[in-house]
Enzyme design. Structure first.
Site, PDB file in Angstrom:
ATOM      1  N   SER A   7       0.824  -1.201   0.000  1.00  0.00           N
ATOM      2  CA  SER A   7       0.000   0.000   0.000  1.00  0.00           C
ATOM      3  C   SER A   7       0.859   1.252   0.000  1.00  0.00           C
ATOM      4  CB  SER A   7      -0.966  -0.036   1.189  1.00  0.00           C
ATOM      5  OG  SER A   7      -1.850   1.049   1.165  1.00  0.00           O
ATOM      6  N   ASP A  66      -3.468   6.329  -3.183  1.00  0.00           N
ATOM      7  CA  ASP A  66      -2.335   5.771  -2.463  1.00  0.00           C
ATOM      8  C   ASP A  66      -1.632   4.736  -3.341  1.00  0.00           C
ATOM      9  OD1 ASP A  66      -4.186   3.706  -2.322  1.00  0.00           O
ATOM     10  OD2 ASP A  66      -3.854   3.277  -0.204  1.00  0.00           O
ATOM     11  N   ASP A 100      -1.395   1.456  -3.728  1.00  0.00           N
ATOM     12  CA  ASP A 100      -2.114   0.372  -4.413  1.00  0.00           C
ATOM     13  C   ASP A 100      -3.463   0.832  -4.940  1.00  0.00           C
ATOM     14  OD1 ASP A 100      -3.074   0.589  -1.792  1.00  0.00           O
ATOM     15  OD2 ASP A 100      -3.572  -1.529  -1.639  1.00  0.00           O
ATOM     16  N   ASP A 135      -6.272   1.785  -3.759  1.00  0.00           N
ATOM     17  CA  ASP A 135      -7.590   1.417  -3.232  1.00  0.00           C
ATOM     18  C   ASP A 135      -8.211   2.550  -2.422  1.00  0.00           C
ATOM     19  OD1 ASP A 135      -5.882   1.211  -1.051  1.00  0.00           O
ATOM     20  OD2 ASP A 135      -6.701  -0.695  -0.330  1.00  0.00           O
TER      21      ASP A 135
END
Length: 454
Positions: free
Chosen positions: A99, A243, A245, A247
């Site tokens: 992440s 961010d 990743d 999501d």
């Protein structure tokens, strides 16, 4: 030698430094254990742009096929794209990403078929136990027939699914700056936004897991300053920051001001309720603004308050058949996305709402951003329990003050509230304060921080 997984396996995922805390041989064991615990005969695997991600994903696939499971590799993807694949293909999934963590980290987000979460209470503890056993004794016998590996591109189908959930065809033209932070938003945004009436100004779309421009963590205000400056310089209608990743999505208005994720939660909740005939349950965690349950009720819905953390949100979504859920950390969950979180779908709702009227984003959001909030403030403390007890004692004798301990300590007065809760992984207490005006919020914030840091 038994692998030490105490710092690697977290409450909701696997995350640590590569290769110091884990590496490809350990990833292979995780793949085998995941197949055994889920009893899967097929799984889907995706990964982000970190340098270690392709190798770790391939090792996980080797472990899975050794246990007889067929593997579908979808390659580079955002975490919500992996959830899409898990839902659409009805397969358990593994996403290799850390992440927003720095480049030396990597991790695995795991889900069962239909993007159902895998956390400590839903399989992750069993997976950890197997990996620890096998790291000492080796894998048990492999399957008589190893699984197969195939590759599949899901990006176009993922984009089509999202666009099918939000009406964008009639919106006015908008200028939008997007900061992908060298993360997976640079991979997904061009496909999702293609053909929409948007003048897209891309920032840091080059996939680079070393994050050369800034950390891919928009929750930290210093990481959205480039976006804020660019929105003003371009005269854009809004800015979006993803961010690492992709999501989570953060929003900046036309003035360059950051928008509270609670205001976005309220806006999307109103739209999802309208889409469902003015009926439905909306989940919100306990640090979202008072405005969220107010807006939900005003639009005919039923708000349900829950603990902080995506596994709790997803469990409540499933239990209540909720249509939408939001967290103040900018995670947004949708029934029509297998109860999983997708910042991209929330972003599309914001674009649709803004493009469906003539005013600026700041004016549109005024009805949803009603109170003064502190944001989350972290304090390093040696004795979390003792400091929580001291705060409770300080407020315990005050008239009209209410307490609840659903998650940490929430203290509510007539025109303010605060939540103070301990981090699961660090010696921190996290404080969130909200009040009906800035002066009251500041006074409550400063008093509680003085008690916490005494």
């Amino acid at each position: 030698m038994v692998a030490d997984l105490s710092q690697l396996v977290k409450a909701y995922d696997v995350r640590g430094v590569v290769p110091d805390q884990w590496d490809e041989p350990l990833a292979e064991l995780f793949g085998a254990a995941f197949v055994q615990v889920t009893d899967a005969d097929a799984i889907v695997i995706g990964h982000d742009m970190r340098p270690s991600s392709p190798g770790l994903a391939a090792a996980f696939a080797r472990g899975a096929t050794a246990r007889g499971a067929d593997v579908t590799l979808i390659g580079l993807c955002s975490t919500d794209q992996l959830y899409y694949a898990s839902g659409a293909l009805d397969l358990p999934g593994a996403m290799f990403t850390a992440s927003h963590n720095p480049a030396r980290y990597n991790g695995i987000k795991l889900c069962r078929a239909g993007a159902a979460p895998v956390g400590q209470d839903t399989g992750l503890t069993e997976i950890r136990t197997l990996v620890e056993q096998w790291s000492e004794h080796g894998l048990p016998a492999t399957a008589a027939t190893p699984g197969t590996v195939t590759e599949r591109d899901t990006l176009t189908d993922y984009a089509a699914h999202l666009l099918g959930l939000v009406g964008l065809s009639g919106i006015r033209p908008l200028k939008v700056v997007v900061d992908a932070g060298n993360g997976m938003g640079g991979h997904t945004v061009p496909t999702v936004f293609a053909g929409l009436p948007l003048d897209l100004v891309p920032m840091y779309f080059e996939l680079d897991g070393t994050f050369p421009n800034h950390e891919a963590n928009p929750l930290d205000p210093k990481n959205i300053t480039d976006l804020q400056d660019r929105v003003l310089a371009e005269g854009a209608d809004l800015g979006l920051a993803f961010d690492g990743d992709a999501d989570r999505c953060f929003v900046v208005d036309e003035r360059g001001a950051g928008v509270s994720p609670s205001a976005i939660t309220a806006l999307v909740a109103a739209r999802e309720l309208a889409r469902n005939g003015g009926k439905g349950t909306v989940i919100h965690n306990l640090i979202t603004s008072w405005s969220v349950p107010e807006v939900v009720r005003e639009n005919g819905g039923t708000p349900v308050r829950t603990r902080v953390g995506h596994s709790f949100i997803k469990a409540e979504m499933a239990e209540h058949g909720a249509i939408f859920g939001g967290e103040h950390s900018a995670h947004y969950y949708f029934r029509d996305f297998w109860n999983a979180d997708t910042g991209m779908l929330a972003a599309l709702h914001v674009l649709a709402a803004l493009g469906g009227q003539d005013g600026p984003l700041s004016g549109l959001l005024d009805r949803y951003d009603r109170y003064a909030g502190s944001g989350e403030i972290n304090s390093t403390v040696a004795d979390q329990t003792g400091r929580l007890a001291a705060v409770r004692a300080a407020y315990g004798s005050r008239e009209g003050v209410r307490f609840d301990e659903l998650d940490g300590l929430t203290v509510t007065g007539d025109d303010w509230w605060f939540n103070l809760r301990a981090s699961n992984t660090e010696p921190l207490l996290r404080l969130n304060v909200e009040a009906r005006d800035e002066k009251t919020m500041t006074a409550v914030r400063d008093e509680v921080l003085a008690l916490v840091r005494a």
